[in-house]
Each structure stands twice: as structure tokens, then as C-alpha cells.
Scaffold this motif. Structure first.
Motif, PDB file in Angstrom:
ATOM      1  N   GLN A  43     -35.273   1.722  75.144  1.00 33.70           N
ATOM      2  CA  GLN A  43     -36.558   2.400  74.971  1.00 33.70           C
ATOM      3  C   GLN A  43     -36.796   2.779  73.509  1.00 33.70           C
ATOM      4  O   GLN A  43     -37.907   2.670  73.004  1.00 33.70           O
ATOM      5  N   ALA A  44     -35.747   3.186  72.808  1.00 32.34           N
ATOM      6  CA  ALA A  44     -35.871   3.522  71.389  1.00 32.34           C
ATOM      7  C   ALA A  44     -36.308   2.305  70.576  1.00 32.34           C
ATOM      8  O   ALA A  44     -37.118   2.422  69.646  1.00 32.34           O
ATOM      9  N   ILE A  45     -35.794   1.150  70.945  1.00 34.69           N
ATOM     10  CA  ILE A  45     -36.173  -0.089  70.253  1.00 34.69           C
ATOM     11  C   ILE A  45     -37.631  -0.429  70.536  1.00 34.69           C
ATOM     12  O   ILE A  45     -38.393  -0.767  69.630  1.00 34.69           O
ATOM     13  N   LEU A  46     -38.036  -0.316  71.791  1.00 34.68           N
ATOM     14  CA  LEU A  46     -39.428  -0.593  72.147  1.00 34.68           C
ATOM     15  C   LEU A  46     -40.374   0.386  71.460  1.00 34.68           C
ATOM     16  O   LEU A  46     -41.432  -0.004  70.966  1.00 34.68           O
ATOM     17  N   ASP A  47     -39.992   1.661  71.412  1.00 39.32           N
ATOM     18  CA  ASP A  47     -40.833   2.683  70.769  1.00 39.32           C
ATOM     19  C   ASP A  47     -41.003   2.429  69.277  1.00 39.32           C
ATOM     20  O   ASP A  47     -42.003   2.824  68.684  1.00 39.32           O
ATOM     21  N   ALA A  48     -40.020   1.776  68.659  1.00 39.58           N
ATOM     22  CA  ALA A  48     -40.074   1.479  67.228  1.00 39.58           C
ATOM     23  C   ALA A  48     -40.806   0.165  66.932  1.00 39.58           C
ATOM     24  O   ALA A  48     -40.844  -0.277  65.783  1.00 39.58           O
ATOM     25  N   GLY A  49     -41.358  -0.469  67.962  1.00 35.28           N
ATOM     26  CA  GLY A  49     -42.092  -1.709  67.761  1.00 35.28           C
ATOM     27  C   GLY A  49     -41.255  -2.963  67.919  1.00 35.28           C
ATOM     28  O   GLY A  49     -41.707  -4.054  67.622  1.00 35.28           O
ATOM     29  N   GLY A  50     -40.014  -2.805  68.393  1.00 37.60           N
ATOM     30  CA  GLY A  50     -39.149  -3.953  68.611  1.00 37.60           C
ATOM     31  C   GLY A  50     -39.322  -4.519  70.004  1.00 37.60           C
ATOM     32  O   GLY A  50     -40.173  -4.073  70.774  1.00 37.60           O
ATOM     33  N   LYS A  51     -38.508  -5.510  70.321  1.00 38.23           N
ATOM     34  CA  LYS A  51     -38.551  -6.085  71.666  1.00 38.23           C
ATOM     35  C   LYS A  51     -37.146  -6.481  72.103  1.00 38.23           C
ATOM     36  O   LYS A  51     -36.302  -6.848  71.290  1.00 38.23           O
ATOM     37  N   ILE A  52     -36.917  -6.384  73.387  1.00 34.94           N
ATOM     38  CA  ILE A  52     -35.654  -6.793  73.989  1.00 34.94           C
ATOM     39  C   ILE A  52     -35.792  -8.273  74.315  1.00 34.94           C
ATOM     40  O   ILE A  52     -36.691  -8.674  75.047  1.00 34.94           O
ATOM     41  N   THR A  53     -34.904  -9.088  73.773  1.00 34.69           N
ATOM     42  CA  THR A  53     -35.022 -10.534  73.968  1.00 34.69           C
ATOM     43  C   THR A  53     -34.094 -11.071  75.049  1.00 34.69           C
ATOM     44  O   THR A  53     -34.325 -12.154  75.577  1.00 34.69           O
ATOM     45  N   HIS A  54     -33.030 -10.315  75.367  1.00 36.49           N
ATOM     46  CA  HIS A  54     -32.098 -10.761  76.410  1.00 36.49           C
ATOM     47  C   HIS A  54     -31.276  -9.569  76.893  1.00 36.49           C
ATOM     48  O   HIS A  54     -30.893  -8.728  76.094  1.00 36.49           O
ATOM     49  N   GLU A  55     -31.035  -9.510  78.185  1.00 35.06           N
ATOM     50  CA  GLU A  55     -30.149  -8.495  78.744  1.00 35.06           C
ATOM     51  C   GLU A  55     -28.921  -9.196  79.295  1.00 35.06           C
ATOM     52  O   GLU A  55     -29.035 -10.154  80.051  1.00 35.06           O
TER      53      GLU A  55
END
Length: 97
Positions: A43-55
């Protein structure tokens, strides 16, 4: 017509400039890390404008594209479960000399 061309160039510069600030990372956590800690990191990454590319399923972690500031936040979020954060890239054993 000249304005339209300038607008397209400006728009392209803004888009590529924003994308250039994102870096690819792999984030992994110890096996006993609660899912809530991993969720908060994502969530911290998403809030900073990033994206999750793989889990990942074999290890507890994920790959992301994010600004460096988001990785700083993730690295200090949990005092008990410290993530390992690596810059993602191509690895090769074929060395050219």
C-alpha cells in the motif's frame, strides 16, 4: 498546427519523465512476517505512485516499480520484520571481456 505538435512533445516529455523516476525492485520478507506487514508495504508503494508488478508465492514478497522514496518508507515500516529490498535487473553469467 504548430501548437498541437508542441503539446504532443510536452506531453511525451511529462510522461517519460514521470516513468523515469520509477525503479524496479524486488521486496522480500522473512517467512514469519504477518500478511498485514506485506500488505502495508504494498500500500505504501501504491500511495507513492508506484505499482506492484508481481506477487511471489514461493517466497513472501513482491516485485514493484516505485520511486526510491517509497522504498525508504517500506524499509522502516516494521521494526520487527525487516524487508530485503533489491534493485531488479537482468542477471547474467555470460561475461563479455
Amino acid at each position: 498546427m504548430k501548437f498541437f505538435g508542441s503539446f504532443i512533445v510536452l506531453l511525451f516529455a511529462l510522461i517519460t519523465g514521470a516513468a523515469a523516476q520509477l525503479q524496479a525492485y524486488i521486496v522480500s520478507f522473512p517467512k514469519d512476517t504477518p500478511d498485514s506487514v506485506v500488505k502495508d508495504a504494498k500500500q505504501a508503494i501504491l500511495d507513492a505512485g508506484g505499482k506492484i508488478t508481481h506477487e511471489y508465492t514461493i517466497i513472501k514478497g513482491f516485485a514493484a516499480q516505485a520511486p526510491a522514496s517509497a522504498m525508504s518508507t517500506v524499509s522502516i515500516q516494521s521494526s520487527q520484520y525487516h524487508p530485503t529490498i533489491e534493485v531488479d535487473g537482468v542477471a547474467s553469467i555470460n561475461v563479455q571481456t
